[in-house]
Design a protein around this motif. Structure first.
Motif, PDB file in Angstrom:
ATOM      1  N   UNK A  14       0.823  -1.209   0.000  1.00 31.91           N
ATOM      2  CA  UNK A  14       0.000   0.000   0.000  1.00 31.91           C
ATOM      3  C   UNK A  14       0.860   1.263   0.000  1.00 31.91           C
ATOM      4  N   UNK A  15       1.924   1.260   0.795  1.00 35.58           N
ATOM      5  CA  UNK A  15       2.776   2.448   0.901  1.00 35.58           C
ATOM      6  C   UNK A  15       3.524   2.702  -0.401  1.00 35.58           C
ATOM      7  N   UNK A  16       4.138   1.679  -0.969  1.00 33.53           N
ATOM      8  CA  UNK A  16       4.939   1.910  -2.174  1.00 33.53           C
ATOM      9  C   UNK A  16       4.043   2.144  -3.395  1.00 33.53           C
ATOM     10  N   UNK A  17       2.832   1.568  -3.419  1.00 31.82           N
ATOM     11  CA  UNK A  17       1.903   1.846  -4.514  1.00 31.82           C
ATOM     12  C   UNK A  17       1.483   3.314  -4.495  1.00 31.82           C
ATOM     13  N   UNK A  18       1.193   3.831  -3.309  1.00 31.71           N
ATOM     14  CA  UNK A  18       0.826   5.239  -3.197  1.00 31.71           C
ATOM     15  C   UNK A  18       1.998   6.138  -3.585  1.00 31.71           C
ATOM     16  N   UNK A  68       2.319   6.087  -7.460  1.00 38.11           N
ATOM     17  CA  UNK A  68       1.262   6.828  -8.139  1.00 38.11           C
ATOM     18  C   UNK A  68       1.350   8.324  -7.882  1.00 38.11           C
ATOM     19  N   UNK A  69       2.000   8.735  -6.800  1.00 36.62           N
ATOM     20  CA  UNK A  69       2.237  10.156  -6.530  1.00 36.62           C
ATOM     21  C   UNK A  69       3.519  10.662  -7.195  1.00 36.62           C
ATOM     22  N   UNK A  70       4.143   9.815  -8.010  1.00 40.53           N
ATOM     23  CA  UNK A  70       5.346  10.159  -8.773  1.00 40.53           C
ATOM     24  C   UNK A  70       6.549  10.473  -7.885  1.00 40.53           C
ATOM     25  N   UNK A  71       6.562   9.922  -6.694  1.00 43.12           N
ATOM     26  CA  UNK A  71       7.709  10.135  -5.817  1.00 43.12           C
ATOM     27  C   UNK A  71       8.935   9.402  -6.338  1.00 43.12           C
ATOM     28  N   UNK A  92       9.529  -0.617 -14.129  1.00 44.06           N
ATOM     29  CA  UNK A  92       8.096  -0.616 -13.867  1.00 44.06           C
ATOM     30  C   UNK A  92       7.748  -0.072 -12.477  1.00 44.06           C
ATOM     31  N   UNK A  93       8.775   0.209 -11.677  1.00 44.60           N
ATOM     32  CA  UNK A  93       8.550   0.762 -10.347  1.00 44.60           C
ATOM     33  C   UNK A  93       8.427   2.285 -10.348  1.00 44.60           C
ATOM     34  N   UNK A  94       8.869   2.926 -11.422  1.00 48.77           N
ATOM     35  CA  UNK A  94       9.014   4.392 -11.410  1.00 48.77           C
ATOM     36  C   UNK A  94       7.718   5.102 -11.770  1.00 48.77           C
ATOM     37  N   UNK A  95       7.196   4.799 -12.949  1.00 49.25           N
ATOM     38  CA  UNK A  95       6.108   5.592 -13.503  1.00 49.25           C
ATOM     39  C   UNK A  95       4.743   5.072 -13.029  1.00 49.25           C
TER      40      UNK A  95
END
Length: 400
Positions: free
Chosen positions: A83-87, A90-93, A391-394
């Motif tokens: 949940x944390x890394x998905x958010x 998606x917030x482009x962090x 696939x982890x970035x965008x």
């Protein structure tokens, strides 16, 4: 694409990411704990609802049952990390990190920190807290049964003990306590005791009670698989009744009063801690401390490896979350996390079966096999994360 550069400088962002993940883990753990205890509350309430004890006795039992929820810790780690890394994605962090030249290594070390923290906590709970809590639960149940024995039960309820079945009729004013007792003497005979009233004269020691019984009738019956039938009573010879099909005489005794000394430990035998390996701590299982029981008669090594396997699964869970993130898109978001949870549960069952089947090879060999398996799985997860790191970035859940 982020390059894999083998250097790492701790940043405020990774510390915050770790803190957010730990907070999510705690919240999920409390949620799972609440669901688990709400289910256990029903079964625990059945232990005290018909006993002359207050509902406050439920709280120690619930507290003793709470550590068992550590079995769901790998899933809590997996879901919270995901949940944390998905958010964050998606917030482009992660786009910002990649633009600043940050490698994927800090993120892998973040996953390692989460996994090591979870593994340590799992070892602590399963190795120290949960075994002692299991014994505390058993001791609390024994204390409730003892209070029920002293105070009597509600009408229509029986008290069941090893080799004894007791029914005490409570009275409105508490002036008398009629009692019925069935005692299994041996494989061949039962004893039925009826008394018009009982009183506890004194408590001579911690486990000894001196009980006064009034209006006592005691009968010994043969026990032929509970199929005996007493017939043909002779009024002129009280105390002797023929038994159909067994050729024995029934022993009969009547008395206006009787004093008996009751050893509570025989009626309510509370085995010391360590009666089963579930109550052994991990140092005791491994032989680092003096065990509370016979190691040769208990599968101590297998139980210790089973706890270690679940703790190592907590180590793998954050990496499974990162790999799951690489497969999460608009099309797969509905089943990506459930699939990962199913994989973790299958791995838990697989590790348990591995320990059970290889328990005869010795603790050292089993330790080596288990650690080798986990290291191989961990290496495979890290390799796949590195290969699919782009696939982890965008963000992948927005509309294209």
């Amino acid at each position: 694409m982020m390059s894999l550069r083998w250097h790492f400088g701790p940043t405020l962002y990774t510390v915050r990411l770790f803190a957010r993940t730990m907070i999510d883990v705690c919240l999920l753990a409390f949620l799972i704990e609440g669901l688990y205890l709400s289910e256990r509350f029903i079964s625990i309430l059945k232990l005290v609802i018909d006993k002359p004890v207050g509902l406050e006795n439920v709280l120690p039992l619930l507290a003793s049952a709470a550590p068992e929820v550590h079995l769901a810790l790998p899933l809590a780690i997996l879901i919270a990390t995901y949940r944390v890394i998905l958010l964050s994605r998606e917030n482009r962090e992660f786009v910002v990190l990649a633009s600043g030249g940050q490698s994927i290594l800090p993120l892998l070390q973040f996953a390692s920190a989460v996994g090591l923290s979870a593994m340590t906590f799992s070892l602590l709970v399963s190795g120290e807290v949960a075994p002692r809590a299991k014994f505390a639960f058993r001791a609390n149940v024994d204390a409730i049964q003892y209070e029920a024995l002293r105070g009597g039960s509600t009408p229509g309820q029986f008290l069941y003990f090893p080799n004894h079945t007791i029914y005490v009729w409570p009275t409105e004013r508490g002036s008398s306590h009629p009692i019925f007792v069935k005692q299994i003497l041996d494989d061949n005979s039962n004893r039925i005791v009826n008394a018009r009233n009982i009183e506890i004269e004194e408590r001579s020691s911690q486990n000894m009670l001196i009980i006064g019984m009034f209006g006592v009738a005691m009968n010994d019956f043969p026990n032929d698989g509970e199929r005996w039938l007493a017939i043909g009573a002779k009024p002129d010879t009280p105390g002797e009744v023929s038994c159909k099909g067994c050729g024995l005489q029934l022993q009969h005794l009547k008395s206006s009063s009787m004093v008996r000394t009751l050893d509570v430990t025989k009626l309510l035998p509370l085995d010391p801690r360590g009666a089963t390996v579930d109550e052994w701590t991990t140092p005791e299982l491994l032989g680092w401390m003096r065990p509370p029981g016979d190691r040769s008669a208990n599968p101590a090594g297998a139980e210790a490896m089973r706890r270690l396997a679940r703790a190592l699964l907590c180590l793998l869970a954050p990496f499974v979350s990162w790999l799951t993130l690489t497969f999460t898109t608009r099309r797969s978001q509905a089943f990506a996390l459930p699939t990962a949870c199913a994989a973790v549960m299958i791995a838990d069952i697989g590790f348990s079966q591995l320990v059970t089947r290889l328990s005869g090879v010795g603790t050292t060999a089993l330790w080596s096999i288990l650690l080798g398996t986990v290291c191989a799985v961990l290496a495979l997860l890290v390799a796949q994360i590195v290969i699919r790191q782009h696939l982890l970035i965008f963000p992948a859940l927005g509309r294209s």
